[in-house]
Design an enzyme around this catalytic site. Sequence first.
Site, short mmCIF file in Angstrom:
data_model
loop_
_atom_site.label_atom_id
_atom_site.label_comp_id
_atom_site.label_asym_id
_atom_site.label_seq_id
_atom_site.Cartn_x
_atom_site.Cartn_y
_atom_site.Cartn_z
N GLY A 1 21.71 -60.61 -28.77
CA GLY A 1 21.19 -60.32 -30.15
C GLY A 1 21.46 -59.29 -31.12
O GLY A 1 21.34 -59.41 -32.24
N SER B 1 27.54 -59.81 -25.13
CA SER B 1 27.53 -61.45 -25.70
C SER B 1 26.26 -61.54 -26.75
O SER B 1 25.45 -60.84 -26.78
CB SER B 1 27.53 -62.16 -24.39
OG SER B 1 26.30 -62.42 -23.94
N LYS B 2 26.76 -62.73 -27.36
CA LYS B 2 25.48 -63.14 -28.30
C LYS B 2 24.36 -62.97 -27.90
O LYS B 2 23.44 -62.91 -28.42
CB LYS B 2 25.81 -64.80 -28.44
CG LYS B 2 27.14 -64.83 -29.68
CD LYS B 2 26.88 -66.45 -30.02
CE LYS B 2 28.32 -66.51 -31.22
NZ LYS B 2 28.37 -67.98 -31.29
N ARG B 3 24.04 -63.46 -26.56
CA ARG B 3 22.76 -63.60 -25.83
C ARG B 3 21.84 -62.18 -26.10
O ARG B 3 20.75 -62.07 -26.31
CB ARG B 3 22.81 -63.73 -24.39
CG ARG B 3 21.62 -64.70 -24.16
CD ARG B 3 21.90 -65.33 -22.74
NE ARG B 3 23.18 -65.33 -22.23
CZ ARG B 3 23.23 -64.86 -20.77
NH1 ARG B 3 22.17 -64.56 -20.14
NH2 ARG B 3 24.55 -65.02 -20.35
#
Length: 484
Positions: A259, A255-257
């Site tokens: 990075g 996910s976006k988390r």
Amino acid sequence: MSKVRTRFAPSPTGRMHVGNLRSALYEFLIAKHAGGEFMLRIEDTDQERYVEGAVEIIYRTMEKTGLVHDEGPDKDGGFGPYVQSERMATGIYMKYAKELVEKGEAYYCFCDKERLSTLKSEVVEGKEITVYDKHCASLSKEEVEANLAAGKPFVIRQNIPNEGTTTFHDELYGDITVENAELDDMILIKSDGYPTYNFANVVDDHTMNITHVVRGNEYLSSSPKYQRLYDAFGWESPTYIHLPLITDENHKKLSKRSGHSSFEDLIEQGFITEAIVNYIALLGWSPEDNREIFTLDELIRDFDYTRISKSPAVFDYVKLKWMNGEYIKAMDFDAFYEMAEPYIKEVITKDLDLKKIAAMVKTRIEVFPDIKEHIDFFETLPEYDTAMYTHKKMKTNEETSLEVLKEMLPILEAQDDYSNDALYATLCKFVEEKGVKNGYVMWPIRTAVSGKQMTPGGATELMELLGKEESIARIKKGIELLSK
Ligand code: GLU
């Protein structure tokens, strides 16, 4: 056999997620491997998720990665429009939805929010969905017509029986059979008149002659419902290939988390497009010989979708960096320099030979931002600990180093030719006269001129770049530090 036709069908909702790029790549490879056609279709029917500028990101990414489409909004191939909102304007989805209503495979539903809120809901793939109770499935034709005439808002739902089973086939998972009772009467046409993805993908893939559908396996659970739609229309369904989930190092969905979940993130972090594409090709697929480095043309030649794995693909950032390093090593110097120059200029403002510096680091970095930590000492001598002068193998310590630096200083001050070759000859002569090993002299000199344990070049290469004045100043500084 009909001509292989695949499609990439992104929704313009933001950056290009690595998983989306993988679907696009596999679709592209399947088509090109078979000499078929690869199409781009923009799925913009979910107005709430639409993000300004996302369509441009899609075009830019496809162009950059070389996934050139044969047909799409900008290249008419006779199956347009290629944007779902434009297709909707032609009335195509409503026409087919009404056909299903006629067949009893779908029905108008007039239930308002209030009523729906009283129904049971279920969490499917993290999303809460209402399990519809078929309240409107039993409305008579007259009731439906009266409601429509009164302008009551409606949706159209798929009518799935509560008995029996539905089977569909996936190339990787084989035949999958589910109980119909487990399938909800999903919405086909929303109250704003837009089709849902669930409906539009079936109508579009069929009417656009798509033969192979590659998508993330989050769609696997809905596929029996799509199969029922194909069957209801009497259409042949495409070959389905559902791809394994991409996870991060902790085995959580990428996910976006993390990075680094999108193509744009990776470009910003200094990765090379070709390396990203190569790495993504291996996220779930491997060739017979386990080879790892592929150009796009080689992928087209070797890609065989039956070798896609079902187990989750871990996005291994360390491996991607290694692969990127391999691409950097193989790059021709001019192309490398063009990409490296901005990073070099970020740390070096002095009038130094930047191309020589670039050549020194080319084989030492994995991503471009790594350059900075390799070369920052050229700009300013870092503060360093004199313990660095001690090297067991070179048989040096602070005392021997001080002696060498002191003896070398006048020799280096007397020399005007600061080319690597001339400096190297000078140092070798000194080594020979002193009757010591090379490292006994090179190590302290290199330490003094760089202040670093690891440098991209040897002592004399560094001095050539730094020039006489700076080299002498740094050696004097070394003597000063060691004399304390
Ligand atoms: N628009 C869908 C998505 O972006 C496409 C899924 C598919 O390829 O069918 O997830």
